[in-house]
Design an enzyme around this catalytic site. Structure first.
Site, PDB file in Angstrom:
ATOM      1  N   ASP A 177      -3.573   2.200  -5.506  1.00  0.00           N
ATOM      2  CA  ASP A 177      -2.375   2.225  -4.610  1.00  0.00           C
ATOM      3  C   ASP A 177      -2.059   0.794  -3.941  1.00  0.00           C
ATOM      4  OD1 ASP A 177      -3.837   2.701  -2.366  1.00  0.00           O
ATOM      5  OD2 ASP A 177      -2.316   3.931  -1.547  1.00  0.00           O
ATOM      6  N   GLU A 178      -2.889  -0.074  -4.047  1.00  0.00           N
ATOM      7  CA  GLU A 178      -2.887  -1.258  -3.039  1.00  0.00           C
ATOM      8  C   GLU A 178      -3.259  -2.622  -3.912  1.00  0.00           C
ATOM      9  OE1 GLU A 178      -6.089  -2.457   0.199  1.00  0.00           O
ATOM     10  OE2 GLU A 178      -6.142  -0.320  -0.705  1.00  0.00           O
TER      11      GLU A 178
ATOM     12  N   ASP B 164       0.823  -1.288  -0.129  1.00  0.00           N
ATOM     13  CA  ASP B 164      -0.043   0.104   0.082  1.00  0.00           C
ATOM     14  C   ASP B 164       0.756   1.059   0.331  1.00  0.00           C
ATOM     15  OD1 ASP B 164      -3.025   0.555   1.493  1.00  0.00           O
ATOM     16  OD2 ASP B 164      -1.660   2.199   1.000  1.00  0.00           O
TER      17      ASP B 164
HETATM   18  P1  TTP Z   1      -5.128   5.100   1.034  1.00  0.00           P
HETATM   19  O1  TTP Z   1      -4.285   4.091   0.602  1.00  0.00           O
HETATM   20  O2  TTP Z   1      -6.165   4.705   1.951  1.00  0.00           O
HETATM   21  O3  TTP Z   1      -4.444   6.458   1.679  1.00  0.00           O
HETATM   22  P2  TTP Z   1      -3.062   6.994   1.461  1.00  0.00           P
HETATM   23  O4  TTP Z   1      -2.257   6.243   0.297  1.00  0.00           O
HETATM   24  O5  TTP Z   1      -3.281   8.724   0.853  1.00  0.00           O
HETATM   25  O6  TTP Z   1      -2.445   6.940   2.837  1.00  0.00           O
HETATM   26  P3  TTP Z   1      -1.723   5.729   3.613  1.00  0.00           P
HETATM   27  O7  TTP Z   1      -2.053   4.519   2.815  1.00  0.00           O
HETATM   28  O8  TTP Z   1      -0.420   5.985   3.787  1.00  0.00           O
HETATM   29  O9  TTP Z   1      -2.398   5.818   4.759  1.00  0.00           O
HETATM   30  O10 TTP Z   1      -5.846   5.602  -0.209  1.00  0.00           O
HETATM   31  C1  TTP Z   1      -4.955   5.796  -1.598  1.00  0.00           C
HETATM   32  C2  TTP Z   1      -5.563   6.950  -2.143  1.00  0.00           C
HETATM   33  O11 TTP Z   1      -7.005   6.943  -2.551  1.00  0.00           O
HETATM   34  C3  TTP Z   1      -5.176   8.373  -1.311  1.00  0.00           C
HETATM   35  O12 TTP Z   1      -4.090   8.698  -1.687  1.00  0.00           O
HETATM   36  C4  TTP Z   1      -6.344   9.208  -2.021  1.00  0.00           C
HETATM   37  C5  TTP Z   1      -7.397   8.168  -2.473  1.00  0.00           C
HETATM   38  N1  TTP Z   1      -8.569   8.301  -1.561  1.00  0.00           N
HETATM   39  C6  TTP Z   1      -9.787   9.154  -1.591  1.00  0.00           C
HETATM   40  O13 TTP Z   1      -9.641  10.066  -2.696  1.00  0.00           O
HETATM   41  N2  TTP Z   1     -10.598   9.395  -0.786  1.00  0.00           N
HETATM   42  C7  TTP Z   1     -10.536   8.607   0.336  1.00  0.00           C
HETATM   43  O14 TTP Z   1     -11.381   8.622   1.189  1.00  0.00           O
HETATM   44  C8  TTP Z   1      -9.597   7.653   0.653  1.00  0.00           C
HETATM   45  C9  TTP Z   1      -9.412   6.734   1.768  1.00  0.00           C
HETATM   46  C10 TTP Z   1      -8.462   7.435  -0.387  1.00  0.00           C
HETATM   47 MG    MG Z   2      -2.117   4.277   0.739  1.00  0.00          MG
END
Ligand code: TTP
Ligand code: MG
Length: 372
Positions: free
Chosen positions: A112-113, A17
């Site tokens: 991103d995952e 992730d």
């Molecule tokens: P995440 O992997 O949940 O968050 P992140 O990568 O920004 O942070 P981390 O993993 O380090 O905690 O989500 C990936 C992307 O998806 C995030 O950069 C932006 C998008 N996203 C949204 O647009 N709305 C949301 O509510 C969430 C949770 C994520």
């Molecule tokens: Mg993330």
């Protein structure tokens, strides 16, 4: 994780992730943003929302889905940046290529995952941890971005592990530790247990994995229906779900159950516009495009109906869909029956390689809509 002297049936699963994904891309591409609180999403002087923010901004209590105005109040010096989905999509394609260089058995879950099953990957001294390290390294070399990795023997634990040590994390939950690890985990940290279920569990005095494990299967099934069995297994660190190649999601949907039934065209359209924006955002985050738009209504008497419109080609923009919703609404009984639940869904999904993103438009619309 080495399986040399362990159960030969044990799998080696890695969950990757990216850290603060959208914000990290913006920091990478703009030297002025380095080490600063960056907020990606709608503008603060409006009703926009935070998509994500840099870890520097998280220190102020800012998080995804928070209203931008609130984020601004928490950190007035933060830099607000409009999302550039086309760039995030490019990076996502890059990291998927990197995964493919390690194993054919990987399952992207969002931009991103992803989960990787590396059970049959040779080399790396048989260690999934070393493979995870190599993946992180390769991602950094090729994209300049940092990923966190979770390593374990199933998807549930690998996902939890990737969150344990963020940012720049690499966390292993070994087969020996798995069950005890889940016992000590707060229910709210269980992936797949959302806010509503968490509350229900708290009401039943279930606060940790151990509390969950104490309940017999029939009781869990009585309280949680089909999910009861899943909870029964994960509370014991068991999750047999396979890593499935290039998962094709069939649909994306969001819905809202009202505390009080609503009636009338205007409040219903207001909610539908908000749900439409949310469903669209979810669709974009999955990197998918849809052909069918569906409206779901549950009336006060629990009668449930759906109305759909299927287009001859992929829906490439949000613009115009509110009008389609209004048309679908004409073929319902909202004028003479109160409504308990509204939902909006997209289906007939395909990877949206050809879609022209209209994200700025989306965020402007969110800013103008009643999304809070
Ligand atoms: P995440 O992997 O949940 O968050 P992140 O990568 O920004 O942070 P981390 O993993 O380090 O905690 O989500 C990936 C992307 O998806 C995030 O950069 C932006 C998008 N996203 C949204 O647009 N709305 C949301 O509510 C969430 C949770 C994520
Ligand atoms: Mg993330």
């Amino acid at each position: 994780m080495s399986t040399s002297n362990a159960d030969p049936h044990l799998r080696k699963i890695i969950h990757i992730d990216m850290d603060a994904f959208f914000a990290a891309v913006e920091q990478r591409d703009n030297p002025h943003y380095q080490d600063k609180p960056i907020i990606v999403g709608g503008p603060p002087n409006s009703r926009g929302v935070v998509a994500t923010c840099s870890y520097q901004a998280r220190k102020f209590g800012i998080h995804s889905a928070m209203p931008s105005s609130q984020a601004y109040r928490l950190c007035p010096l933060a830099i607000f940046v409009r999302p550039r989905f086309d760039v995030y999509k490019q990076v996502s394609a890059q990291i998927r290529e990197i995964f493919a260089g390690f194993t054919t058995l990987f399952e992207p879950v969002s931009l991103d995952e992803a989960y990787l099953d590396v059970t049959d990957v040779d080399g790396y001294k048989g260690s999934a941890t070393l493979i995870a390290q190599a993946i992180k390294q390769r991602i950094h070399t090729h994209t300049g971005l940092i990923a966190s990795a979770g390593v374990s023997y199933n998807k549930f634990l690998a996902k939890i592990a990737s969150d344990m040590d963020k940012p720049d994390g690499l966390y292993l939950i070994s087969p020996e530790e798995g069950e005890a690890f889940v016992e000590n985990l707060e229910i709210g940290k269980f992936h797949g247990i959302g806010r509503a279920t968490e509350k229900k569990m708290h009401d039943l005095e279930i606060y940790t994995g151990q509390d969950l494990k104490a309940l017999p299967l029939p009781v869990l099934e009585q309280y949680f229906g089909k999910s009861g069995k899943y909870y029964y297994h994960i509370s014991r660190g068991i999750d047999h779900r396979p890593v499935v190649n290039a998962r094709i999601s069939k649909s994306v949907s969001v819905e809202n159950t009202f505390a009080r039934d609503i009636q009338g065209h205007e409040p219903i359209m207001q909610t539908l516009t908000k749900l439409l924006d949310e469903a669209w955002l979810k669709l974009q985050a999955k990197g998918m495009a849809a052909r069918t738009l569906t409206l779901k209504i549950k009336y006060h008497d629990f009668e449930q109906i759906t109305r759909s419109r299927t287009f001859s080609s992929q829906i490439t923009q949000l613009h115009g869909l509110t009008e389609v919703m209004a048309e679908l609404l004409c073929d319902t009984r909202v004028t003479d029956k109160k409504v308990r639940l509204l939902g909006v869904g997209f289906s007939g999904l395909q990877p949206n390689a050809d879609v022209v993103f209209q994200q700025l438009d989306l965020f402007e619309r969110i800013a103008k809509s009643s999304l809070r």
